[in-house]
Design a protein around this motif. Structure first.
Motif, PDB file in Angstrom:
ATOM      1  N   ASP A 160       0.832  -1.213   0.000  1.00  0.00           N
ATOM      2  CA  ASP A 160       0.000   0.000   0.000  1.00  0.00           C
ATOM      3  C   ASP A 160       0.859   1.253   0.000  1.00  0.00           C
ATOM      4  N   TYR A 202      12.504   5.167  11.925  1.00  0.00           N
ATOM      5  CA  TYR A 202      12.408   3.890  12.631  1.00  0.00           C
ATOM      6  C   TYR A 202      12.284   4.087  14.143  1.00  0.00           C
ATOM      7  N   SER A 234      17.583  -1.843   5.123  1.00  0.00           N
ATOM      8  CA  SER A 234      18.768  -1.136   5.636  1.00  0.00           C
ATOM      9  C   SER A 234      19.128  -1.702   7.004  1.00  0.00           C
TER      10      SER A 234
HETATM   11  C1  LIG Z   1       8.202  -7.255  -0.421  1.00  0.00           C
HETATM   12  C2  LIG Z   1       8.200  -5.829   0.021  1.00  0.00           C
HETATM   13  C3  LIG Z   1       6.992  -5.170   0.164  1.00  0.00           C
HETATM   14  C4  LIG Z   1       6.968  -3.829   0.555  1.00  0.00           C
HETATM   15  N1  LIG Z   1       5.775  -3.196   0.654  1.00  0.00           N
HETATM   16  C5  LIG Z   1       5.732  -1.881   0.944  1.00  0.00           C
HETATM   17  C6  LIG Z   1       4.487  -1.183   0.936  1.00  0.00           C
HETATM   18  O1  LIG Z   1       3.450  -1.759   0.694  1.00  0.00           O
HETATM   19  N2  LIG Z   1       4.497   0.138   1.206  1.00  0.00           N
HETATM   20  C7  LIG Z   1       5.644   0.816   1.487  1.00  0.00           C
HETATM   21  O2  LIG Z   1       5.571   2.009   1.723  1.00  0.00           O
HETATM   22  N3  LIG Z   1       6.836   0.184   1.494  1.00  0.00           N
HETATM   23  C8  LIG Z   1       6.902  -1.135   1.216  1.00  0.00           C
HETATM   24  N4  LIG Z   1       8.114  -1.785   1.179  1.00  0.00           N
HETATM   25  C9  LIG Z   1       9.331  -1.021   1.502  1.00  0.00           C
HETATM   26  C10 LIG Z   1       9.868  -1.389   2.885  1.00  0.00           C
HETATM   27  O3  LIG Z   1       8.924  -1.117   3.885  1.00  0.00           O
HETATM   28  C11 LIG Z   1      11.187  -0.658   3.181  1.00  0.00           C
HETATM   29  O4  LIG Z   1      10.953   0.712   3.369  1.00  0.00           O
HETATM   30  C12 LIG Z   1      12.168  -0.834   2.068  1.00  0.00           C
HETATM   31  O5  LIG Z   1      12.381  -2.207   1.876  1.00  0.00           O
HETATM   32  C13 LIG Z   1      13.495  -0.127   2.338  1.00  0.00           C
HETATM   33  O6  LIG Z   1      14.076  -0.572   3.525  1.00  0.00           O
HETATM   34  P1  LIG Z   1      14.565   0.464   4.615  1.00  0.00           P
HETATM   35  O7  LIG Z   1      13.329   1.178   5.105  1.00  0.00           O
HETATM   36  O8  LIG Z   1      15.181  -0.382   5.690  1.00  0.00           O
HETATM   37  O9  LIG Z   1      15.525   1.379   3.946  1.00  0.00           O
HETATM   38  C14 LIG Z   1       8.183  -3.131   0.804  1.00  0.00           C
HETATM   39  C15 LIG Z   1       9.391  -3.807   0.659  1.00  0.00           C
HETATM   40  C16 LIG Z   1       9.423  -5.130   0.271  1.00  0.00           C
HETATM   41  C17 LIG Z   1      10.746  -5.822   0.122  1.00  0.00           C
END
Ligand SMILES: Cc1cc2nc3c(=O)[nH]c(=O)nc-3n(C[C@H](O)[C@H](O)[C@H](O)COP(=O)(O)O)c2cc1C
Length: 459
Positions: free
Chosen positions: A62, A165, A236
């Motif tokens: 989403d 976070y 990350s």
């Molecule tokens: C399979 C998968 C699904 C994700 N779904 C969403 C999502 O629905 N909405 C969103 O804002 N971010 C989504 N993300 C992003 C993650 O929440 C995360 O922010 C991103 O992997 C970067 O990692 P970091 O926040 O540790 O830098 C998704 C990531 C992955 C790998």
């Protein structure tokens, strides 16, 4: 006994998911008259198919806006259906939960989108109505248009990645307290003495923190799972730490087994560091499967899909994911030459993957096919072999399947691959009777059910 794999179905409804080709694929629901994608029946059918395949859960990603980084505009995303339209997940999940009994209903909510009280209440309601089948993917993402839509002030928008976070930690603390604010036996239903619920067993939370204030209690009694199953997809260092602290199920998109192994072991190490049993934190790898009765049929399916991806659609999403306007560069510039301040993770992944010499156009094509989800192409046996080998080699806990077209990709996997996995003892054949999502997750590969802490014992 062989280790069984978790299976989940990724979706970003209604018309595209990870793949920018989905909406115009001749076999997708947008292009056939079999279903109307803006009616609940198709989503209910998808939930039934996944339940028939004994999947752990269906999953909705989403976002609260339209990717608007590319050319500083929403127009490219709208033109290419780059994860837009995007239906609100809990509404769809309510319809899907109404026609299924066992499958988990997992969905994404950003902590930027709701005050914790509102979200805790929404998820508790769904957990009650689905009899304990709800999971929440916790995300921090602030993309430009989402923050504009939510009216976030400059200070909130410019929170550093790590601060986001920190805020998640406090947000979760508030939710946990709210979900615990009714003791499990608070409802007594003593009609004779006129007592519906024992007020002594319902407690305010009096939370006063850096980011949130909430008095409580929640105005909803304890739900079947107590708290929803928590999912996360941090990549990350700080994201992985947060996932290891809060999540029970973790998604990651890794290009190959080597990268999967690195992520998996890092995650489990972090879980141990925060005092958790690493087995309580299950890791699922994204996978885009093209399966056909023969390898040739599967190859033709992948080729058809991949040829439908416009590079610019992928670059639009990639710009959104990077928070950086790639239209400032020519499509033929090399991705490895880019210096994108602050958000190197995804660029690095492209640099280090087999596409290290990719141009922005080529990276866009890859991103448009499935963001960074690896493609697995083959006959049913070949697909099952690869999944089995990966589980053995990586030690992972399962897969999150990303569709090329819906509901066909899911249906083909359930019809062709699941029976092979089940026959090999690699996939679930039955759900826990009257079990919650957490019960189903935990009993998979439990040495004995006595070792499983069921939902009611988690809080
Ligand atoms: C399979 C998968 C699904 C994700 N779904 C969403 C999502 O629905 N909405 C969103 O804002 N971010 C989504 N993300 C992003 C993650 O929440 C995360 O922010 C991103 O992997 C970067 O990692 P970091 O926040 O540790 O830098 C998704 C990531 C992955 C790998």
């Amino acid at each position: 006994m062989k280790k069984k794999m978790h299976l989940l179905q990724y979706m970003m409804p209604p018309v595209t998911h990870h793949s920018s080709a989905t909406w115009k694929h001749p076999r997708n629901m947008t292009m056939t008259n079999a279903f109307q994608w803006n009616r609940p029946e198709i989503w209910q059918e998808i939930a039934r198919i996944a339940e028939r395949g004994k999947f752990d859960a269906v999953f909705f990603a989403d976002t609260e806006g339209i990717y608007s980084e590319y050319e500083n505009s929403y127009k490219s995303a709208v033109r290419y259906a780059s994860q837009v339209p995007c239906y609100e997940p809990s509404v769809l999940m309510s319809f899907m939960g109404a026609v299924t009994q066992h499958i988990g209903l997992t969905m994404t909510f950003s902590v930027a989108g709701y005050p914790p009280y509102i979200l805790a209440r929404k998820l508790a309601t769904l957990d009650h109505l689905s009899r304990g089948r709800v999971g929440w993917n916790v995300v921090t993402a602030f993309h430009k248009n989402a923050s504009e839509n939510l009216g976030l002030n400059v200070e909130q928008y410019h929170l550093s990645h790590d601060q986001r976070y920190d805020r998640v930690d406090e947000y979760m603390e508030v939710c946990y307290k709210l979900w615990e604010s009714w003791e499990p036996d608070a409802i007594v239903m003593d009609a004779e003495n006129n007592i519906f619920a024992d007020p002594e067993k319902v407690h305010p939370i009096h939370h006063e923190g850096k980011w949130f204030r909430c008095k409580g209690p929640l105005n909803i009694d304890r739900s079947p799972q107590g708290r929803p199953v928590i999912l996360q997809a941090g990549q990350s260092t700080r994201g992985i730490q947060s996932a290891a602290k809060h999540a029970e199920l973790i998604f990651t998109l890794q290009p190959d087994r080597e990268a999967m192994k690195v992520y998996y072991h890092r995650l489990k190490e972090e879980a141990v560091k925060v005092g958790r049993d690493p087995d309580d934190v299950r890791v699922c790898f994204g996978l885009q499967v093209f399966v056909g009765e023969t390898e040739d049929i599967a190859r033709a399916k992948a080729a058809l899909h991949n040829a439908l991806v416009p590079a610019e659609a992928g670059v639009t999403i990639l710009s959104g994911h990077l928070g950086y306007d790639l239209s400032k560069h020519g499509l033929d510039e090399f991705i490895a030459d880019l210096k994108v301040p602050g958000i190197q993770g995804m660029i690095d992944a492209y640099k280090h993957s087999s596409s290290a010499n990719a141009t922005i156009r080529e990276a866009g094509m890859l991103h448009g096919r499935g963001v960074m989800t690896p493609q697995l192409v083959g006959s049913p046996e070949q697909v099952a072999d690869w999944m089995e080998e990966t589980m053995n080699e990586v030690g992972g806990d399962g897969f999150l399947l990303s569709p090329a077209y819906m509901p066909g990709s899911l249906e083909e996997f359930v019809e062709l691959v699941v029976p092979i996995l089940q026959k090999r003892g690699l996939a679930r054949t039955e759900y826990v009777e009257n079990g919650t999502l957490r019960d189903n997750l935990r009993t998979l590969n439990a040495k004995s059910t006595e070792q499983v802490r069921f939902s009611r014992e988690i809080i």
